[in-house]
Write a protein that holds these residues in place. Structure first.
Motif, mmCIF file in Angstrom:
data_model
loop_
_atom_site.group_PDB
_atom_site.id
_atom_site.type_symbol
_atom_site.label_atom_id
_atom_site.label_comp_id
_atom_site.label_asym_id
_atom_site.label_seq_id
_atom_site.Cartn_x
_atom_site.Cartn_y
_atom_site.Cartn_z
ATOM 1 N N ILE A 273 14.569 -1.334 -6.788
ATOM 2 C CA ILE A 273 15.343 -2.549 -7.003
ATOM 3 C C ILE A 273 16.815 -2.165 -7.024
ATOM 4 C CG2 ILE A 273 15.052 -2.321 -9.504
ATOM 5 C CD1 ILE A 273 15.140 -5.353 -9.684
ATOM 6 N N ARG A 274 17.629 -2.899 -6.306
ATOM 7 C CA ARG A 274 19.050 -2.563 -6.233
ATOM 8 C C ARG A 274 19.668 -2.565 -7.623
ATOM 9 N NH1 ARG A 274 21.649 -2.347 -1.281
ATOM 10 N NH2 ARG A 274 20.390 -3.004 0.498
ATOM 11 N N ILE A 275 20.590 -1.644 -7.835
ATOM 12 C CA ILE A 275 21.128 -1.415 -9.164
ATOM 13 C C ILE A 275 21.851 -2.642 -9.719
ATOM 14 C CG2 ILE A 275 23.192 -0.323 -8.183
ATOM 15 C CD1 ILE A 275 21.431 0.459 -11.575
ATOM 16 N N ASN A 276 22.536 -3.399 -8.860
ATOM 17 C CA ASN A 276 23.228 -4.585 -9.405
ATOM 18 C C ASN A 276 22.230 -5.648 -9.851
ATOM 19 O OD1 ASN A 276 22.470 -5.403 -6.848
ATOM 20 N ND2 ASN A 276 24.441 -6.351 -6.351
ATOM 21 N N LYS A 277 21.129 -5.767 -9.132
ATOM 22 C CA LYS A 277 20.097 -6.712 -9.551
ATOM 23 C C LYS A 277 19.408 -6.220 -10.823
ATOM 24 C CE LYS A 277 16.010 -9.287 -8.109
ATOM 25 N NZ LYS A 277 14.997 -9.554 -7.071
ATOM 26 N N TYR A 278 19.213 -4.905 -10.932
ATOM 27 C CA TYR A 278 18.599 -4.327 -12.127
ATOM 28 C C TYR A 278 19.424 -4.695 -13.366
ATOM 29 C CZ TYR A 278 16.459 -0.844 -15.229
ATOM 30 O OH TYR A 278 15.806 -0.234 -16.264
ATOM 31 N N LEU A 279 20.751 -4.519 -13.278
ATOM 32 C CA LEU A 279 21.624 -4.843 -14.404
ATOM 33 C C LEU A 279 21.577 -6.334 -14.720
ATOM 34 C CD1 LEU A 279 24.725 -2.621 -13.587
ATOM 35 C CD2 LEU A 279 22.956 -2.187 -15.289
ATOM 36 N N SER A 280 21.481 -7.143 -13.664
ATOM 37 C CA SER A 280 21.384 -8.593 -13.854
ATOM 38 C C SER A 280 20.086 -8.964 -14.556
ATOM 39 C CB SER A 280 21.489 -9.297 -12.499
ATOM 40 O OG SER A 280 21.227 -10.673 -12.619
ATOM 41 N N LEU A 281 18.964 -8.410 -14.089
ATOM 42 C CA LEU A 281 17.670 -8.708 -14.692
ATOM 43 C C LEU A 281 17.578 -8.193 -16.131
ATOM 44 C CD1 LEU A 281 15.276 -7.922 -11.696
ATOM 45 C CD2 LEU A 281 15.886 -10.172 -12.600
ATOM 46 N N ALA A 282 18.336 -7.137 -16.420
ATOM 47 C CA ALA A 282 18.349 -6.585 -17.776
ATOM 48 C C ALA A 282 19.220 -7.410 -18.711
ATOM 49 C CB ALA A 282 18.842 -5.139 -17.750
ATOM 50 N N GLY A 283 19.885 -8.429 -18.147
ATOM 51 C CA GLY A 283 20.714 -9.296 -18.976
ATOM 52 C C GLY A 283 22.054 -8.702 -19.336
ATOM 53 N N VAL A 284 22.477 -7.668 -18.608
ATOM 54 C CA VAL A 284 23.754 -7.023 -18.906
ATOM 55 C C VAL A 284 24.915 -7.897 -18.464
ATOM 56 C CG1 VAL A 284 25.225 -5.032 -18.374
ATOM 57 C CG2 VAL A 284 22.780 -4.707 -18.818
ATOM 58 N N CYS A 285 24.811 -8.456 -17.255
ATOM 59 C CA CYS A 285 25.908 -9.222 -16.684
ATOM 60 C C CYS A 285 25.427 -9.851 -15.378
ATOM 61 C CB CYS A 285 27.127 -8.332 -16.419
ATOM 62 S SG CYS A 285 26.765 -6.932 -15.332
ATOM 63 N N SER A 286 26.304 -10.593 -14.740
ATOM 64 C CA SER A 286 25.992 -11.139 -13.422
ATOM 65 C C SER A 286 26.053 -10.020 -12.385
ATOM 66 C CB SER A 286 26.988 -12.233 -13.045
ATOM 67 O OG SER A 286 28.272 -11.669 -12.826
ATOM 68 N N ARG A 287 25.543 -10.273 -11.194
ATOM 69 C CA ARG A 287 25.570 -9.246 -10.141
ATOM 70 C C ARG A 287 26.998 -8.922 -9.718
ATOM 71 N NH1 ARG A 287 20.443 -10.495 -6.151
ATOM 72 N NH2 ARG A 287 19.019 -11.196 -7.763
ATOM 73 N N ARG A 288 27.847 -9.942 -9.707
ATOM 74 C CA ARG A 288 29.247 -9.694 -9.339
ATOM 75 C C ARG A 288 29.903 -8.736 -10.318
ATOM 76 N NH1 ARG A 288 32.789 -14.920 -8.359
ATOM 77 N NH2 ARG A 288 31.204 -15.076 -6.724
ATOM 78 N N LYS A 289 29.688 -8.967 -11.609
ATOM 79 C CA LYS A 289 30.226 -8.074 -12.631
ATOM 80 C C LYS A 289 29.583 -6.693 -12.520
ATOM 81 C CE LYS A 289 32.312 -6.815 -16.468
ATOM 82 N NZ LYS A 289 33.768 -6.559 -16.534
ATOM 83 N N ALA A 290 28.287 -6.652 -12.206
ATOM 84 C CA ALA A 290 27.592 -5.375 -12.056
ATOM 85 C C ALA A 290 28.227 -4.538 -10.946
ATOM 86 C CB ALA A 290 26.114 -5.603 -11.762
ATOM 87 N N ASP A 291 28.563 -5.183 -9.831
ATOM 88 C CA ASP A 291 29.212 -4.459 -8.730
ATOM 89 C C ASP A 291 30.496 -3.794 -9.200
ATOM 90 O OD1 ASP A 291 27.262 -5.074 -6.870
ATOM 91 O OD2 ASP A 291 28.292 -6.868 -6.141
ATOM 92 N N LEU A 292 31.240 -4.483 -10.057
ATOM 93 C CA LEU A 292 32.486 -3.928 -10.580
ATOM 94 C C LEU A 292 32.209 -2.733 -11.485
ATOM 95 C CD1 LEU A 292 35.549 -4.063 -10.955
ATOM 96 C CD2 LEU A 292 35.176 -5.726 -12.792
ATOM 97 N N LEU A 293 31.239 -2.861 -12.371
ATOM 98 C CA LEU A 293 30.889 -1.761 -13.277
ATOM 99 C C LEU A 293 30.456 -0.527 -12.484
ATOM 100 C CD1 LEU A 293 28.833 -3.703 -15.978
ATOM 101 C CD2 LEU A 293 31.204 -2.915 -16.152
ATOM 102 N N ILE A 294 29.685 -0.767 -11.413
ATOM 103 C CA ILE A 294 29.200 0.334 -10.577
ATOM 104 C C ILE A 294 30.373 1.014 -9.864
ATOM 105 C CG2 ILE A 294 27.786 0.919 -8.560
ATOM 106 C CD1 ILE A 294 26.020 -1.561 -9.446
ATOM 107 N N SER A 295 31.278 0.223 -9.309
ATOM 108 C CA SER A 295 32.417 0.790 -8.591
ATOM 109 C C SER A 295 33.345 1.574 -9.512
ATOM 110 C CB SER A 295 33.210 -0.329 -7.887
ATOM 111 O OG SER A 295 33.808 -1.195 -8.831
#
Length: 241
Positions: free
Chosen positions: A5-27
């Motif tokens: 499962i793509r990491i941004n979706k994983y963070l989203s499903l975990a309730g950490v943040c939206s996928r857009r925010k996840a992309d920023l955290l990853i970058s």
């Protein structure tokens, strides 16, 4: 999770943040998979360990959406640096995040969730669906001013979208927006020489504040959540499904 499962979706499903925010955290290099810094597009497989800033992140199976009657003074942030942050205020037993914002000086309805996909859909829909507010200004406001507000007001280098406004009293009115410009209602009033004394949000799409007392919260019913999903059904997520 055999196919990953793509990491941004994983963070989203975990309730950490939206996928857009996840992309920023990853970058920013703050996300790791089994100790290795993740990249946008990386996948999580099986029992791999995912961390954010060194903290373990796991997908929560049970999704929840909460309606809070936010008091004035509470800030819609998850940052622990702000002692009045909304997450500590609610003190829910699962990790949740607010969907959008409500100004510190404003009160009323705000939604919180650990469902990243629903959060993404609602945030994408915010300029298409209704939000309703009760506004009180510092002096009597004329019908001509209310009519001008309905038609659109020049603020922030644009003209506000036409909206619905209904008088409640000589200083108070109800406004329904399908737009979310920064401090929009306050700026609209200020354009005509009025100062907002009290601003309360009473509805987001199909979710109403009703009799929920200031500072209290409740979990949305299944019917209410299904209504949110139906209203945002046409919203596009990223392609990483």
């Amino acid at each position: 999770m055999n196919e990953g499962i793509r990491i941004n979706k994983y963070l989203s499903l975990a309730g950490v943040c939206s996928r857009r925010k996840a992309d920023l955290l990853i970058s920013e290099g703050r996300v790791r998979i089994d100790g290795e810094i993740s990249e946008n597009g990386s996948k999580v497989y099986g029992d791999q360990r995912v961390t954010l800033d060194g903290r373990d992140i796991e997908i929560q199976e049970d999704k929840v959406v909460i309606a809070l009657n936010k008091p004035v003074g509470i800030v819609c942030t998850s940052s622990k640096k702000d002692k009045n942050n909304i997450i500590d205020y609610v003190n829910y037993h699962k990790r949740i995040f607010s969907i959008g914002r409500l100004d510190k000086d404003s009160e009323g309805l705000i939604l919180l969730t650990n469902d990243g996909d629903l959060m993404d859909a609602i945030l994408r829909a915010r300029n298409n669906h209704e939000k309703e507010y009760i506004v009180q200004v510092d002096k009597p406001i004329g019908d001509d001013i209310l009519d001008a507000m309905r038609k659109g007001v020049p603020i922030l280098d644009t003209i506000t979208r036409p909206c619905e406004i209904y008088r409640i009293s000589e200083k108070k009115y109800r406004i329904i927006l399908t737009q979310g410009l920064n401090r929009q209602i306050r700026r609209m009033a200020e354009y005509f020489g009025y100062r907002v004394q009290k601003l309360k949000r009473i509805r987001i799409m199909n979710i109403k504040l009703e009799n929920l007392k200031t500072g209290k919260w409740r979990e949305l019913t299944r019917e209410e959540i299904d209504g949110l999903r139906e209203l945002t059904r046409g919203e596009k997520f990223y392609n990483e499904y």
